[in-house]
Design a protein around this motif. Structure first.
Motif, PDB file in Angstrom:
ATOM      1  N   ILE A 104       0.838  -1.206   0.000  1.00  0.00           N
ATOM      2  CA  ILE A 104       0.000   0.000   0.000  1.00  0.00           C
ATOM      3  C   ILE A 104       0.875   1.258   0.000  1.00  0.00           C
ATOM      4  CG2 ILE A 104      -2.021  -1.073   1.081  1.00  0.00           C
ATOM      5  CD1 ILE A 104      -1.187   0.166   3.745  1.00  0.00           C
ATOM      6  N   GLY A 105       0.349   2.292  -0.613  1.00  0.00           N
ATOM      7  CA  GLY A 105       1.141   3.513  -0.728  1.00  0.00           C
ATOM      8  C   GLY A 105       0.258   4.734  -0.821  1.00  0.00           C
ATOM      9  N   ALA A 106       0.798   5.851  -0.364  1.00  0.00           N
ATOM     10  CA  ALA A 106       0.099   7.135  -0.515  1.00  0.00           C
ATOM     11  C   ALA A 106       1.056   8.260  -0.129  1.00  0.00           C
ATOM     12  CB  ALA A 106      -1.144   7.200   0.373  1.00  0.00           C
TER      13      ALA A 106
ATOM     14  N   HIS B 271       6.408  16.764   0.855  1.00  0.00           N
ATOM     15  CA  HIS B 271       6.436  17.430  -0.454  1.00  0.00           C
ATOM     16  C   HIS B 271       5.376  16.936  -1.416  1.00  0.00           C
ATOM     17  CE1 HIS B 271       9.830  19.729   0.669  1.00  0.00           C
ATOM     18  NE2 HIS B 271      10.477  18.641   1.033  1.00  0.00           N
ATOM     19  N   TYR B 272       4.764  15.796  -1.101  1.00  0.00           N
ATOM     20  CA  TYR B 272       3.844  15.201  -2.056  1.00  0.00           C
ATOM     21  C   TYR B 272       2.464  15.877  -2.002  1.00  0.00           C
ATOM     22  CZ  TYR B 272       1.584  11.626  -4.836  1.00  0.00           C
ATOM     23  OH  TYR B 272       0.905  10.962  -5.821  1.00  0.00           O
ATOM     24  N   GLY B 273       1.890  16.083  -3.199  1.00  0.00           N
ATOM     25  CA  GLY B 273       0.513  16.599  -3.275  1.00  0.00           C
ATOM     26  C   GLY B 273       0.372  17.885  -2.482  1.00  0.00           C
TER      27      GLY B 273
ATOM     28  N   LYS C  93     -11.071  14.170  -0.482  1.00  0.00           N
ATOM     29  CA  LYS C  93     -10.986  13.683  -1.869  1.00  0.00           C
ATOM     30  C   LYS C  93     -11.592  12.306  -2.106  1.00  0.00           C
ATOM     31  CE  LYS C  93      -6.890  13.825  -3.606  1.00  0.00           C
ATOM     32  NZ  LYS C  93      -5.595  14.136  -4.169  1.00  0.00           N
ATOM     33  N   LEU C  94     -11.521  11.448  -1.082  1.00  0.00           N
ATOM     34  CA  LEU C  94     -11.956  10.072  -1.305  1.00  0.00           C
ATOM     35  C   LEU C  94     -13.291   9.830  -0.619  1.00  0.00           C
ATOM     36  CD1 LEU C  94      -8.469   8.405  -0.715  1.00  0.00           C
ATOM     37  CD2 LEU C  94      -9.647   8.622  -2.897  1.00  0.00           C
ATOM     38  N   PRO C  95     -14.201   9.139  -1.297  1.00  0.00           N
ATOM     39  CA  PRO C  95     -15.526   8.943  -0.702  1.00  0.00           C
ATOM     40  C   PRO C  95     -15.461   7.961   0.464  1.00  0.00           C
ATOM     41  CG  PRO C  95     -15.321   7.722  -2.757  1.00  0.00           C
ATOM     42  CD  PRO C  95     -14.054   8.500  -2.605  1.00  0.00           C
TER      43      PRO C  95
ATOM     44  N   CYS D 154     -13.526   0.921  -3.370  1.00  0.00           N
ATOM     45  CA  CYS D 154     -12.282   0.217  -3.009  1.00  0.00           C
ATOM     46  C   CYS D 154     -11.078   1.135  -3.171  1.00  0.00           C
ATOM     47  CB  CYS D 154     -12.092  -1.009  -3.905  1.00  0.00           C
ATOM     48  SG  CYS D 154     -13.112  -2.393  -3.416  1.00  0.00           S
ATOM     49  N   GLY D 155     -11.243   2.434  -2.976  1.00  0.00           N
ATOM     50  CA  GLY D 155     -10.117   3.347  -3.231  1.00  0.00           C
ATOM     51  C   GLY D 155      -9.792   3.308  -4.718  1.00  0.00           C
ATOM     52  N   SER D 156      -8.510   3.382  -5.041  1.00  0.00           N
ATOM     53  CA  SER D 156      -8.121   3.363  -6.462  1.00  0.00           C
ATOM     54  C   SER D 156      -8.520   2.036  -7.083  1.00  0.00           C
ATOM     55  CB  SER D 156      -6.601   3.510  -6.602  1.00  0.00           C
ATOM     56  OG  SER D 156      -6.168   4.712  -6.029  1.00  0.00           O
TER      57      SER D 156
ATOM     58  N   ILE E 184      -0.582  16.881 -19.912  1.00  0.00           N
ATOM     59  CA  ILE E 184      -0.608  15.534 -19.307  1.00  0.00           C
ATOM     60  C   ILE E 184       0.331  15.488 -18.086  1.00  0.00           C
ATOM     61  CG2 ILE E 184       1.102  14.680 -21.012  1.00  0.00           C
ATOM     62  CD1 ILE E 184      -0.073  11.888 -20.629  1.00  0.00           C
ATOM     63  N   PRO E 185      -0.200  15.127 -16.902  1.00  0.00           N
ATOM     64  CA  PRO E 185       0.688  15.038 -15.738  1.00  0.00           C
ATOM     65  C   PRO E 185       1.521  13.760 -15.810  1.00  0.00           C
ATOM     66  CG  PRO E 185      -1.598  14.615 -15.097  1.00  0.00           C
ATOM     67  CD  PRO E 185      -1.594  14.834 -16.570  1.00  0.00           C
ATOM     68  N   SER E 186       2.723  13.783 -15.248  1.00  0.00           N
ATOM     69  CA  SER E 186       3.583  12.598 -15.312  1.00  0.00           C
ATOM     70  C   SER E 186       4.609  12.624 -14.196  1.00  0.00           C
ATOM     71  CB  SER E 186       4.311  12.568 -16.652  1.00  0.00           C
ATOM     72  OG  SER E 186       5.195  13.666 -16.716  1.00  0.00           O
TER      73      SER E 186
ATOM     74  N   ALA F  10     -11.283  10.559 -10.227  1.00  0.00           N
ATOM     75  CA  ALA F  10     -11.742   9.693 -11.318  1.00  0.00           C
ATOM     76  C   ALA F  10     -11.212   8.260 -11.230  1.00  0.00           C
ATOM     77  CB  ALA F  10     -11.342  10.317 -12.656  1.00  0.00           C
ATOM     78  N   LEU F  11     -10.278   8.019 -10.301  1.00  0.00           N
ATOM     79  CA  LEU F  11      -9.708   6.672 -10.172  1.00  0.00           C
ATOM     80  C   LEU F  11     -10.560   5.774  -9.275  1.00  0.00           C
ATOM     81  CD1 LEU F  11      -7.287   5.063 -11.063  1.00  0.00           C
ATOM     82  CD2 LEU F  11      -5.929   6.087  -9.249  1.00  0.00           C
ATOM     83  N   VAL F  12     -11.592   6.371  -8.691  1.00  0.00           N
ATOM     84  CA  VAL F  12     -12.401   5.627  -7.720  1.00  0.00           C
ATOM     85  C   VAL F  12     -13.780   5.312  -8.310  1.00  0.00           C
ATOM     86  CG1 VAL F  12     -13.389   5.714  -5.398  1.00  0.00           C
ATOM     87  CG2 VAL F  12     -11.181   6.779  -5.834  1.00  0.00           C
TER      88      VAL F  12
HETATM   89  N1  EPU Z   1      -6.104  13.583 -11.411  1.00  0.00           N
HETATM   90  C1  EPU Z   1      -6.998  13.835 -12.427  1.00  0.00           C
HETATM   91  N2  EPU Z   1      -8.337  13.662 -12.170  1.00  0.00           N
HETATM   92  C2  EPU Z   1      -8.785  13.268 -10.955  1.00  0.00           C
HETATM   93  C3  EPU Z   1      -7.871  13.031  -9.915  1.00  0.00           C
HETATM   94  C4  EPU Z   1      -6.514  13.173 -10.162  1.00  0.00           C
HETATM   95  O1  EPU Z   1      -6.639  14.200 -13.537  1.00  0.00           O
HETATM   96  O2  EPU Z   1     -10.017  13.110 -10.834  1.00  0.00           O
HETATM   97  C5  EPU Z   1      -4.655  13.708 -11.712  1.00  0.00           C
HETATM   98  C6  EPU Z   1      -4.067  15.012 -11.247  1.00  0.00           C
HETATM   99  O3  EPU Z   1      -3.102  15.410 -12.187  1.00  0.00           O
HETATM  100  C7  EPU Z   1      -3.380  14.638  -9.941  1.00  0.00           C
HETATM  101  C8  EPU Z   1      -2.906  13.231 -10.238  1.00  0.00           C
HETATM  102  O4  EPU Z   1      -3.956  12.681 -11.036  1.00  0.00           O
HETATM  103  O5  EPU Z   1      -2.289  15.473  -9.659  1.00  0.00           O
HETATM  104  C9  EPU Z   1      -2.657  12.373  -9.030  1.00  0.00           C
HETATM  105  O6  EPU Z   1      -3.835  12.324  -8.232  1.00  0.00           O
HETATM  106  P1  EPU Z   1      -3.783  11.908  -6.685  1.00  0.00           P
HETATM  107  O7  EPU Z   1      -2.736  12.673  -5.979  1.00  0.00           O
HETATM  108  O8  EPU Z   1      -5.179  11.957  -6.189  1.00  0.00           O
HETATM  109  O9  EPU Z   1      -3.233  10.422  -6.699  1.00  0.00           O
HETATM  110  P2  EPU Z   1      -3.493   9.141  -7.608  1.00  0.00           P
HETATM  111  O10 EPU Z   1      -2.274   8.883  -8.413  1.00  0.00           O
HETATM  112  O11 EPU Z   1      -4.779   9.246  -8.351  1.00  0.00           O
HETATM  113  C10 EPU Z   1      -2.435   7.551  -5.824  1.00  0.00           C
HETATM  114  C11 EPU Z   1      -2.802   6.261  -5.152  1.00  0.00           C
HETATM  115  C12 EPU Z   1      -3.793   6.506  -4.028  1.00  0.00           C
HETATM  116  C13 EPU Z   1      -3.191   7.493  -3.034  1.00  0.00           C
HETATM  117  C14 EPU Z   1      -2.859   8.786  -3.797  1.00  0.00           C
HETATM  118  C15 EPU Z   1      -2.199   9.821  -2.923  1.00  0.00           C
HETATM  119  C16 EPU Z   1      -2.562   4.583  -6.907  1.00  0.00           C
HETATM  120  C17 EPU Z   1      -3.266   3.608  -7.794  1.00  0.00           C
HETATM  121  N3  EPU Z   1      -3.350   5.335  -6.137  1.00  0.00           N
HETATM  122  O12 EPU Z   1      -3.624   8.009  -6.482  1.00  0.00           O
HETATM  123  O13 EPU Z   1      -3.991   5.279  -3.353  1.00  0.00           O
HETATM  124  O14 EPU Z   1      -4.074   7.765  -1.966  1.00  0.00           O
HETATM  125  O15 EPU Z   1      -1.944   8.471  -4.885  1.00  0.00           O
HETATM  126  O16 EPU Z   1      -0.881   9.472  -2.711  1.00  0.00           O
HETATM  127  O17 EPU Z   1      -1.343   4.623  -6.914  1.00  0.00           O
HETATM  128  C18 EPU Z   1      -5.394   3.384  -3.339  1.00  0.00           C
HETATM  129  O18 EPU Z   1      -4.429   2.736  -3.736  1.00  0.00           O
HETATM  130  O19 EPU Z   1      -6.513   2.827  -3.110  1.00  0.00           O
HETATM  131  C19 EPU Z   1      -5.267   4.806  -3.144  1.00  0.00           C
HETATM  132  C20 EPU Z   1      -6.294   5.563  -2.807  1.00  0.00           C
END
Ligand code: EPU
Length: 333
Positions: A124-126, A191-193, A221-223, A231-233, A255-257, A293-295
């Motif tokens: 798990i990571g965040a 530094h993250y987010g 951010k997360l429901p 289930c999160g992401s 595009i973010p990267s 959008a990942l959820v």
């Molecule tokens: N973004 C979008 N649309 C959205 C949400 C995000 O375009 O609706 C873009 C933005 O550019 C944003 C970037 O995606 O900067 C990253 O978004 P966010 O920081 O929310 O992180 P994530 O990459 O979507 C990952 C983990 C999460 C964790 C977050 C925070 C994975 C699969 N998911 O999500 O983990 O909480 O980073 O560190 O790596 C999980 O695994 O269940 C989970 C919630």
């Protein structure tokens, strides 16, 4: 040991789909777990906190949930403390325990749903931290012959949302304990987010306020599964090669990267899904969260097929638009 027959898994999994297990067993300690494994002949699924498993139909076997909940300090060095936790401890209760003792390393992983036993499986990571950074040892049993194992960090073969438990040992082991090394003098990762932004609400920056900041961000951010099952992401963030990245960037300059190993580039799956127009959409009883959008979310009484159909629709759309194959992060059964 608690044994029940024909049990609904709806309340036992955070996505909240109605599906039944022929048998549901909770073991309260490792002796019970061992004797159960010795006598079991049925198909078996090990459930932790239910936050990464979606049962799309009834399970004709045993769903087992190890519930032992010990936390023990097993070693201390001048700079660190080793803590061994049973698999059945709630993950965030464990993080809280470490933060209250001013031990650093897990504060960025606050409020992740699930149990300690599941944390090494998908690493798990965040917020810039992965649990592999603190894991010393993972103990458990092989299901087939009940022999014990004790893996070092290296033996777990951790990767991004990945470990040996998702690959060659998938479905073959039960994790009983995880041992972590936590720091008495941690370097905080802020530094993250928007952690730094969030920390402006506090007069100091320490392990506890970083935890509080992460909790606030996640709650925004997360429901909550109590409101919308999820289930999160749902997917992993994909890694692509530089050529494909540049091709996409020529049409989508924003595009973010993030840089990844071996000259590859990691792209947020959330961005791909949002750019394909899925953010906030509904398909029957399932949908895509309007803030992330990942959820994927359960809008109420979602069926297994609806989740699979929406996931496949998203995978297909991202493949067509970007030539990227999204991989599911959740375990679909
Ligand atoms: N973004 C979008 N649309 C959205 C949400 C995000 O375009 O609706 C873009 C933005 O550019 C944003 C970037 O995606 O900067 C990253 O978004 P966010 O920081 O929310 O992180 P994530 O990459 O979507 C990952 C983990 C999460 C964790 C977050 C925070 C994975 C699969 N998911 O999500 O983990 O909480 O980073 O560190 O790596 C999980 O695994 O269940 C989970 C919630």
């Amino acid at each position: 040991m608690i044994v029940k027959e024909n049990v609904s898994l709806k309340e036992l999994t955070t996505f909240g789909i109605e599906a039944k297990a022929r048998k549901f067993i909770q073991t309260c300690n490792n002796d019970e777990l061992f004797s159960f494994l010795k006598n079991n002949q049925s198909p078996l699924y090990i459930l932790g906190g239910g936050s990464n498993s979606i049962f799309t139909s009834d399970f004709d076997g045993v769903v087992l949930q190890p519930l032992e909940k010990n936390i023990e300090i097993v070693n201390e060095t001048p700079n660190s403390v080793w803590i061994k936790s049973s698999a059945g401890v709630d993950w965030d209760d464990f993080v809280k325990f470490t933060v209250e003792r001013e031990l650093g390393g897990l504060e960025n992983l606050s409020l992740i749903p699930g149990n300690v036993g599941a944390c090494p499986v998908q690493n798990i990571g965040a917020y810039g931290v992965e649990v592999k950074d603190t894991i010393i040892k993972v103990d458990g049993f092989y299901i087939e012959n009940q022999s014990p194992f004790s893996f070092s960090n290296e033996e777990c073969q951790f990767g991004y949302r990945d470990s040996i438990f998702k690959r060659s040992l998938k479905g073959k082991t039960v994790i009983t304990h995880v041992t972590f090394e936590l720091s008495k003098t941690p370097t905080l990762k802020t530094h993250y987010g928007n952690i730094e932004e969030e920390l402006k609400n506090y007069s100091k920056t320490n392990i506890q306020t970083v935890r509080n900041a992460v909790i606030s961000i996640r709650e925004r951010k997360l429901p909550s599964p109590k409101v919308f099952g999820n289930c999160g992401s749902f997917f992993k963030n994909p890694t692509i090669n530089q050529n494909l990245f540049e091709t996409i960037q020529s049409s989508y300059a924003n595009i973010p990267s993030y840089p990844a190993a071996n000259q590859m580039v990691k792209i947020p799956a959330a961005w791909l899904i949002e750019t394909c127009g899925f953010k906030g959409i509904k398909r029957g009883n399932v949908g895509v969260h309007s803030q992330q959008a990942l959820v994927l979310i359960n809008l109420g009484n979602a069926k297994g097929e609806e989740v699979i159909d929406l996931a496949n629709e998203i995978i297909e759309a991202v493949r067509i638009k970007f030539s990227i194959e999204l991989e599911k992060e959740v375990n679909i059964l």
